[in-house]
Design an enzyme around this catalytic site. Structure first.
Site, PDB file in Angstrom:
ATOM      1  N   ASN A 121       0.842  -1.202   0.000  1.00 48.60           N
ATOM      2  CA  ASN A 121       0.000   0.000   0.000  1.00 48.60           C
ATOM      3  C   ASN A 121       0.877   1.253   0.000  1.00 48.60           C
ATOM      4  O   ASN A 121       1.932   1.294   0.631  1.00 48.60           O
ATOM      5  CB  ASN A 121      -1.005   0.008   1.158  1.00 48.60           C
ATOM      6  N   VAL A 122       0.426   2.247  -0.742  1.00 45.79           N
ATOM      7  CA  VAL A 122       1.153   3.515  -0.871  1.00 45.79           C
ATOM      8  C   VAL A 122       0.161   4.616  -0.542  1.00 45.79           C
ATOM      9  O   VAL A 122      -0.795   4.838  -1.292  1.00 45.79           O
ATOM     10  CB  VAL A 122       1.725   3.673  -2.300  1.00 45.79           C
ATOM     11  N   GLU A 123       0.376   5.256   0.596  1.00 43.29           N
ATOM     12  CA  GLU A 123      -0.591   6.265   1.055  1.00 43.29           C
ATOM     13  C   GLU A 123      -0.221   7.649   0.539  1.00 43.29           C
ATOM     14  O   GLU A 123       0.909   7.898   0.118  1.00 43.29           O
ATOM     15  CB  GLU A 123      -0.652   6.236   2.592  1.00 43.29           C
ATOM     16  N   CYS A 133      -4.119   0.550  -2.451  1.00 39.94           N
ATOM     17  CA  CYS A 133      -3.910  -0.655  -1.646  1.00 39.94           C
ATOM     18  C   CYS A 133      -2.862  -1.572  -2.285  1.00 39.94           C
ATOM     19  O   CYS A 133      -2.622  -1.527  -3.492  1.00 39.94           O
ATOM     20  CB  CYS A 133      -5.210  -1.450  -1.535  1.00 39.94           C
ATOM     21  N   CYS A 173     -10.163  -5.107   0.668  1.00 39.11           N
ATOM     22  CA  CYS A 173     -11.284  -4.148   0.682  1.00 39.11           C
ATOM     23  C   CYS A 173     -12.153  -4.345  -0.560  1.00 39.11           C
ATOM     24  O   CYS A 173     -11.761  -5.004  -1.527  1.00 39.11           O
ATOM     25  CB  CYS A 173     -10.760  -2.722   0.754  1.00 39.11           C
ATOM     26  N   GLU A 210      -3.002  -4.782  -2.927  1.00 38.27           N
ATOM     27  CA  GLU A 210      -3.511  -5.720  -3.935  1.00 38.27           C
ATOM     28  C   GLU A 210      -3.546  -5.050  -5.305  1.00 38.27           C
ATOM     29  O   GLU A 210      -3.229  -5.654  -6.329  1.00 38.27           O
ATOM     30  CB  GLU A 210      -4.932  -6.176  -3.580  1.00 38.27           C
TER      31      GLU A 210
HETATM   32  N1  THU Z   1      -5.214  -1.414   2.557  1.00 39.98           N
HETATM   33  C1  THU Z   1      -4.674  -2.274   1.651  1.00 39.98           C
HETATM   34  O1  THU Z   1      -3.518  -2.101   1.214  1.00 39.98           O
HETATM   35  N2  THU Z   1      -5.422  -3.317   1.222  1.00 39.98           N
HETATM   36  C2  THU Z   1      -6.708  -3.562   1.634  1.00 39.98           C
HETATM   37  O2  THU Z   1      -7.355  -4.451   1.107  1.00 39.98           O
HETATM   38  C3  THU Z   1      -7.286  -2.771   2.713  1.00 39.98           C
HETATM   39  C4  THU Z   1      -6.560  -1.541   3.080  1.00 39.98           C
HETATM   40  C5  THU Z   1      -4.419  -0.270   2.996  1.00 39.98           C
HETATM   41  C6  THU Z   1      -4.912   1.053   2.499  1.00 39.98           C
HETATM   42  C7  THU Z   1      -4.399   2.001   3.553  1.00 39.98           C
HETATM   43  O3  THU Z   1      -3.081   2.391   3.221  1.00 39.98           O
HETATM   44  C8  THU Z   1      -4.355   1.162   4.815  1.00 39.98           C
HETATM   45  O4  THU Z   1      -4.435  -0.194   4.404  1.00 39.98           O
HETATM   46  C9  THU Z   1      -5.458   1.453   5.807  1.00 39.98           C
HETATM   47  O5  THU Z   1      -6.689   1.395   5.217  1.00 39.98           O
END
Ligand code: THU
Length: 182
Positions: free
Chosen positions: A84-86, A95, A133, A97
């Protein structure tokens, strides 16, 4: 190779008459499905997802997720990984995936064989805290063919000492998922 049966689901429609018309709870039916899994490949993939979670960029949530995919029709069984890269806009966050699948799709592979997902700090927590998600499920759906003989499979790392992962196909992970048939 390991054989598993994905469970059958059978729920009938139900109705409630109202003065404005019926309310309908749509039923759902999925036949049981036998799958054959290359457990050594999946173990490798889960390790790759776990390693990828270490490289997550999650300064806002601190929730670090890693994913790894192998695509069908890839004779080299390339493992594409993502984390995940915010983003400070929040909405710009992507996310794990989707970063992994985007990498595979942009290398020219459009049908998923296996996807593994791992979270760094939430192993041992309930499935709902570790499971992909809704947006990622829909994104996966694009690269899954539910009618293929060998369905694309999704492995969610569990964290219990003797458990590799929980196993799903896309129909069990995303009932009623949108699909645009051109
Ligand atoms: N996140 C994922 O990488 N995959 C998911 O299926 C659910 C959420 C990440 C997004 C965000 O950076 C962090 O988790 C919190 O939601």
């Amino acid at each position: 190779m390991v054989r598993l049966t994905l469970p059958a689901v059978q729920v009938a429609d139900s109705f409630a008459p109202t003065p404005a018309g019926r309310l309908v709870v749509p039923g759902f039916a999925l036949p049981a499905r036998e799958v054959e899994i290359d457990e050594l490949l999946v173990a490798k993939l889960l390790q790759a997802a776990k390693d990828a979670a270490e490289r997550a960029y999650a300064p806002f949530s601190q929730f670090r997720v890693g994913a790894a995919v192998i695509m069908d029709n890839d004779p080299k069984n390339t493992i594409f990984t993502g984390a995940n890269v915010e983003n400070s806009s929040y909405g710009g966050t992507i996310c794990a995936e989707r970063t992994a699948l985007t990498s595979a799709a942009s290398a020219g592979f459009h049908r998923l064989r296996y996807l593994a997902v791992s979270v760094r700090d939430a192993l041992h927590s309930p499935l709902c805290d570790r499971s992909p998600c809704g947006l990622c499920r829909q994104f996966m759906r694009q690269f899954c063919d539910p009618n293929a003989g060998n369905p694309s499979l999704i492995f969610v790392q569990d964290g219990a000492p003797d458990t590799m992962a929980q196993v799903f196909d896309i129909e069990r992970l995303l009932p009623w998922g949108f699909h645009f048939n051109k």
